[in-house]
Scaffold this motif. Structure first.
Motif, PDB file in Angstrom:
ATOM      1  N   ASP A 120      29.732  45.756  26.820  1.00 22.56           N
ATOM      2  CA  ASP A 120      30.616  46.710  26.161  1.00 22.56           C
ATOM      3  C   ASP A 120      31.868  46.922  27.003  1.00 22.56           C
ATOM      4  OD1 ASP A 120      28.832  47.663  23.922  1.00 22.56           O
ATOM      5  OD2 ASP A 120      27.553  48.124  25.649  1.00 22.56           O
ATOM      6  N   ILE A 121      31.692  46.913  28.331  1.00 20.34           N
ATOM      7  CA  ILE A 121      32.791  47.132  29.267  1.00 20.34           C
ATOM      8  C   ILE A 121      32.695  46.107  30.396  1.00 20.34           C
ATOM      9  CG2 ILE A 121      33.827  48.727  30.933  1.00 20.34           C
ATOM     10  CD1 ILE A 121      32.522  51.018  29.289  1.00 20.34           C
ATOM     11  N   ILE A 122      33.807  45.469  30.693  1.00 23.95           N
ATOM     12  CA  ILE A 122      33.908  44.617  31.877  1.00 23.95           C
ATOM     13  C   ILE A 122      35.024  45.197  32.737  1.00 23.95           C
ATOM     14  CG2 ILE A 122      34.407  42.326  32.806  1.00 23.95           C
ATOM     15  CD1 ILE A 122      33.278  41.140  30.202  1.00 23.95           C
ATOM     16  N   PHE A 123      34.678  45.529  33.980  1.00 19.51           N
ATOM     17  CA  PHE A 123      35.646  46.083  34.927  1.00 19.51           C
ATOM     18  C   PHE A 123      35.970  45.015  35.946  1.00 19.51           C
ATOM     19  CE2 PHE A 123      36.636  48.730  38.760  1.00 19.51           C
ATOM     20  CZ  PHE A 123      37.792  49.308  38.268  1.00 19.51           C
ATOM     21  N   LEU A 124      37.243  44.662  36.050  1.00 19.38           N
ATOM     22  CA  LEU A 124      37.711  43.589  36.919  1.00 19.38           C
ATOM     23  C   LEU A 124      38.618  44.205  37.980  1.00 19.38           C
ATOM     24  CD1 LEU A 124      37.903  40.519  37.380  1.00 19.38           C
ATOM     25  CD2 LEU A 124      39.639  40.432  35.615  1.00 19.38           C
ATOM     26  N   ASP A 125      38.118  44.244  39.229  1.00 21.44           N
ATOM     27  CA  ASP A 125      38.842  44.900  40.321  1.00 21.44           C
ATOM     28  C   ASP A 125      38.975  43.952  41.513  1.00 21.44           C
ATOM     29  OD1 ASP A 125      40.078  46.793  41.880  1.00 21.44           O
ATOM     30  OD2 ASP A 125      38.302  48.025  42.181  1.00 21.44           O
ATOM     31  N   PRO A 126      39.765  42.872  41.326  1.00 25.00           N
ATOM     32  CA  PRO A 126      39.910  41.890  42.404  1.00 25.00           C
ATOM     33  C   PRO A 126      40.813  42.405  43.517  1.00 25.00           C
ATOM     34  CG  PRO A 126      41.397  41.357  40.649  1.00 25.00           C
ATOM     35  CD  PRO A 126      40.586  42.544  40.171  1.00 25.00           C
ATOM     36  N   PRO A 127      40.824  41.711  44.649  1.00 25.59           N
ATOM     37  CA  PRO A 127      41.816  42.062  45.681  1.00 25.59           C
ATOM     38  C   PRO A 127      43.209  42.056  45.055  1.00 25.59           C
ATOM     39  CG  PRO A 127      40.280  40.412  46.504  1.00 25.59           C
ATOM     40  CD  PRO A 127      39.999  40.561  45.041  1.00 25.59           C
ATOM     41  N   TYR A 128      44.049  42.988  45.487  1.00 26.29           N
ATOM     42  CA  TYR A 128      45.387  43.112  44.896  1.00 26.29           C
ATOM     43  C   TYR A 128      46.173  41.808  44.930  1.00 26.29           C
ATOM     44  CZ  TYR A 128      45.343  48.243  44.449  1.00 26.29           C
ATOM     45  OH  TYR A 128      45.086  49.532  44.085  1.00 26.29           O
ATOM     46  N   LYS A 129      45.999  41.013  45.972  1.00 25.78           N
ATOM     47  CA  LYS A 129      46.791  39.790  46.117  1.00 25.78           C
ATOM     48  C   LYS A 129      46.228  38.608  45.337  1.00 25.78           C
ATOM     49  CE  LYS A 129      48.641  41.218  50.507  1.00 25.78           C
ATOM     50  NZ  LYS A 129      48.791  41.009  51.916  1.00 25.78           N
ATOM     51  N   GLU A 130      45.075  38.781  44.706  1.00 24.06           N
ATOM     52  CA  GLU A 130      44.428  37.685  43.987  1.00 24.06           C
ATOM     53  C   GLU A 130      45.256  37.270  42.771  1.00 24.06           C
ATOM     54  OE1 GLU A 130      42.696  34.667  43.114  1.00 24.06           O
ATOM     55  OE2 GLU A 130      41.857  35.728  44.836  1.00 24.06           O
ATOM     56  N   LYS A 131      45.515  35.966  42.654  1.00 26.94           N
ATOM     57  CA  LYS A 131      46.355  35.448  41.573  1.00 26.94           C
ATOM     58  C   LYS A 131      45.575  34.634  40.531  1.00 26.94           C
ATOM     59  CE  LYS A 131      50.098  37.074  43.377  1.00 26.94           C
ATOM     60  NZ  LYS A 131      50.553  38.360  42.893  1.00 26.94           N
TER      61      LYS A 131
END
Length: 187
Positions: A120-131
């Protein structure tokens, strides 16, 4: 850092001593849940939801979902400096059948086929610099693990100028401090 709402409200969340991990700040987390509860652009109910927490870190987002009645949360994290802390935070909840932890690198051809759920929910919290976000978004899209009415939430630094995959449709965007939160769906 603490759980801010629900059944486990006030319970402490352990954080690492090193600076390699960026735990989700309480204000940002509270703002995300306010949008989830009150947005008129989408309808997602945390209670009884199935949640995927990618780049989980200490697990603050997924644990908050469990506290607010999520049916199940899958945490994906592989940084050895934070994985034991994530597991300790989860064991401190004293529930075992509502979550699983997958210790794999999301950026090295992660195979979403091993996850046998739709979310229902996917939370994507990668390192800020991740491209490499677009390959992850496309992988999620290709494996059809987000339910048709599901929500993909992406946490980024407000100065990042990401160009997102054509598969990601932004429904709402908010800024809190140095964070930018994108709420969207997959086309």
């Amino acid at each position: 850092m603490r759980i801010i709402g629900g059944y486990f409200k006030g319970k402490k969340i352990l954080v690492p001593k090193d600076k390699e991990t960026r735990p989700l700040k309480d204000l940002t987390k509270e703002s995300i849940f306010n949008v989830l509860n009150h947005s008129n652009k989408f309808k997602v109910n945390i209670e009884n939801s199935i949640v995927l927490d990618l780049f989980s870190g200490v697990g603050s987002f997924g644990i908050e979902c469990l506290s607010r009645g999520a049916e199940h949360v899958t945490f994906v994290e592989n940084y050895s400096g934070v994985l034991p802390i994530l597991k300790k935070n989860l064991s401190n909840l004293k529930i075992t059948n509502k979550y699983e932890v997958i210790d794999q690198n999301l950026l090295s051809n992660f195979n979403f086929e091993i996850i046998l759920k739709k979310f229902d929910i996917i939370f994507l919290d990668p390192p800020y610099k991740e491209k490499k976000l677009n390959s992850l978004i496309d992988n999620i899209y290709d494996n059809k693990i987000l339910k048709n009415n599901g929500l993909l939430i992406i946490h980024r630094h407000k100065k990042e100028k990401d160009q997102f995959s054509k598969n990601f449709k932004i429904l709402e965007q908010r800024q809190y401090g140095i964070s930018k939160i994108l709420f969207g769906t997959l086309n």
